[in-house]
Design a protein around this motif. Sequence first.
Motif, short mmCIF file in Angstrom:
data_model
loop_
_atom_site.label_atom_id
_atom_site.label_comp_id
_atom_site.label_asym_id
_atom_site.label_seq_id
_atom_site.Cartn_x
_atom_site.Cartn_y
_atom_site.Cartn_z
N THR A 1 67.09 55.02 41.71
CA THR A 1 67.58 54.29 42.01
C THR A 1 68.86 54.32 42.51
O THR A 1 69.39 55.51 42.85
CB THR A 1 67.75 53.35 40.76
OG1 THR A 1 68.89 51.90 40.31
CG2 THR A 1 68.05 53.47 39.22
N ASP A 2 70.40 53.97 42.03
CA ASP A 2 71.24 54.52 42.75
C ASP A 2 71.81 54.93 41.39
O ASP A 2 73.26 54.99 41.05
CB ASP A 2 72.14 53.37 42.97
CG ASP A 2 72.28 51.80 42.55
OD1 ASP A 2 71.14 51.91 41.56
OD2 ASP A 2 73.08 51.09 43.40
N VAL A 3 70.89 54.70 39.96
CA VAL A 3 72.12 55.02 38.74
C VAL A 3 70.77 56.25 38.40
O VAL A 3 70.05 56.54 38.33
CB VAL A 3 72.29 53.83 38.28
CG1 VAL A 3 73.24 52.66 38.15
CG2 VAL A 3 71.21 52.91 37.56
N ASP B 1 76.19 47.06 30.99
CA ASP B 1 76.33 47.10 32.02
C ASP B 1 77.67 49.00 32.05
O ASP B 1 78.76 48.60 31.64
CB ASP B 1 77.08 46.21 32.79
CG ASP B 1 77.32 45.97 34.56
OD1 ASP B 1 77.66 47.20 34.32
OD2 ASP B 1 77.57 45.09 35.03
N PRO B 2 76.93 49.56 32.64
CA PRO B 2 78.12 50.69 33.66
C PRO B 2 79.15 50.32 33.99
O PRO B 2 80.23 51.39 33.56
CB PRO B 2 76.83 51.68 33.95
CG PRO B 2 75.99 50.78 34.42
CD PRO B 2 75.76 50.06 34.10
N LYS B 3 79.06 49.34 34.41
CA LYS B 3 80.11 48.85 35.31
C LYS B 3 81.65 48.67 34.63
O LYS B 3 82.84 49.05 35.10
CB LYS B 3 79.95 48.24 36.20
CG LYS B 3 79.32 48.14 37.49
CD LYS B 3 78.93 46.47 37.74
CE LYS B 3 78.11 47.16 39.43
NZ LYS B 3 78.02 45.71 39.73
N VAL C 1 70.85 44.64 31.56
CA VAL C 1 71.32 45.51 32.85
C VAL C 1 71.55 44.92 33.84
O VAL C 1 71.59 43.91 34.36
CB VAL C 1 69.15 45.78 32.94
CG1 VAL C 1 68.70 46.04 31.83
CG2 VAL C 1 68.81 43.72 32.67
N THR C 2 71.18 45.69 35.28
CA THR C 2 72.23 45.52 36.01
C THR C 2 70.83 45.73 37.51
O THR C 2 70.07 45.92 37.45
CB THR C 2 73.29 46.70 36.32
OG1 THR C 2 72.26 47.76 36.40
CG2 THR C 2 74.41 46.66 35.38
N GLY C 3 71.67 44.61 38.36
CA GLY C 3 71.27 44.56 39.41
C GLY C 3 69.53 44.73 39.93
O GLY C 3 69.19 43.40 39.14
#
Length: 320
Positions: free
Chosen positions: A185-187, A194-196, A267-269
Amino acid sequence: RRKMKRSRGLALVAVGVLAVVWYGRRRRRGVVVVKLGGAAITRKAARHTLNDEALAQCVDALVKYWRQQKGTMVVIHGAGSFGHFEAKEFEVGTLRHELGFAKTRAAVTSLNKRVVDAFIERDVPAVAVSPFSATDLVGTLDQVARAGLLPVTHGDVLLGGKYATILSGDEIATTIPTDRVLFVTDVPGVYDRDPKTGAGIILPVLTPADDERFFGLGKKERRRRRKRQTTPKRRLQEEEDDDDATGGKEEEEEDEGTGRPPEVVDVTGGMTSKLKSAFAIAKRGIPVRILDPPSLEAALFATNRRDFITHVGGTLILNK
C-alpha cells in the motif's frame, strides 16, 4: 442496500467454494500472493493516473523474485484511480447501470493491461486473468502459474443478482491457497492512529484478536458477551434497550464490523478492507504483511518463515 449485499455475498461464496475445493485437492507449497494496492500504484486523486515510480519499484522487485521462483507467485492489483471514479459516478453495485458497469470494467482492465505490459517489458511472461471472465478464478490462476507464466488478476465488477457486484483485490487474496500474503500500500504499515496527524507509529505485529481494536463490537457480539455476564432479567432489559436504539431492526451485516467506541484505533483509507482480509487470512495460519513498495523486495526474499516473521518491515499479521 440489502439486495446489493446479498448479491455480493453470493459472488464471494462462489469464489470461496471454488477455492476450498481447489485447496483440498492440491495445496501448493511456497506460493506467495502479492496484492498491489491501488493507492500504491496509482494516484487515487487523479483519474486514470499511474504512480509510475511506485509501480516500477514493485514490478522490479517482483521480476527479480519471479526469475528465481517461477511458478510460485500470484499478483493481484487494485483499481485505484482506474475504476473508482466510474464506480462512484454510476453507483455501480448499488444501482443497475449497464453503461456504468462497462465503463468501470474498461477502466480496471486498462490498468491491468498497463501492469501486465510492465512485466512483459522486463521479459516476464505475465498473463491477465480477469475475475469477470473466469468461471474458476482460483483454478485458472493455479493453471497459469503451473504453465510457467505469471498470473496477474485484479479487483473487478461481476454480474450477480439484480445489481452488479464489486469484487475487491483484497477479497480475492483471501481465497487463494498460499503460504504468505503481502499487501502493498502507500504507507509503510498499519499505524496506531491516523498518520496524517503526525503522531502515529507503525504497529509491528497484529493478530486476529485485534479486530475489535479497529472495528469495535457489533450488536450480536455485544449481546453474546452480555449473556455470559448478566442475569436473565437484566439481559432482557439490555436487549430491549438495544432494540429501542435501532427501532427494533437488526443492524446490517456491515455495521457489525464497524461499530466504533471512542477507544477504537483509527485506520486510514482502504486500510480497513486490507485489515479485514488480513485478519481472515491469518486465522487460517497464513502470515500476512502490510507494507510499502520500498519494503517489498526484502519481504519477497524472506522465504524462510522465521525470516518473514522476524526480519521484514511493515506490519505483520499473525495468528498467535
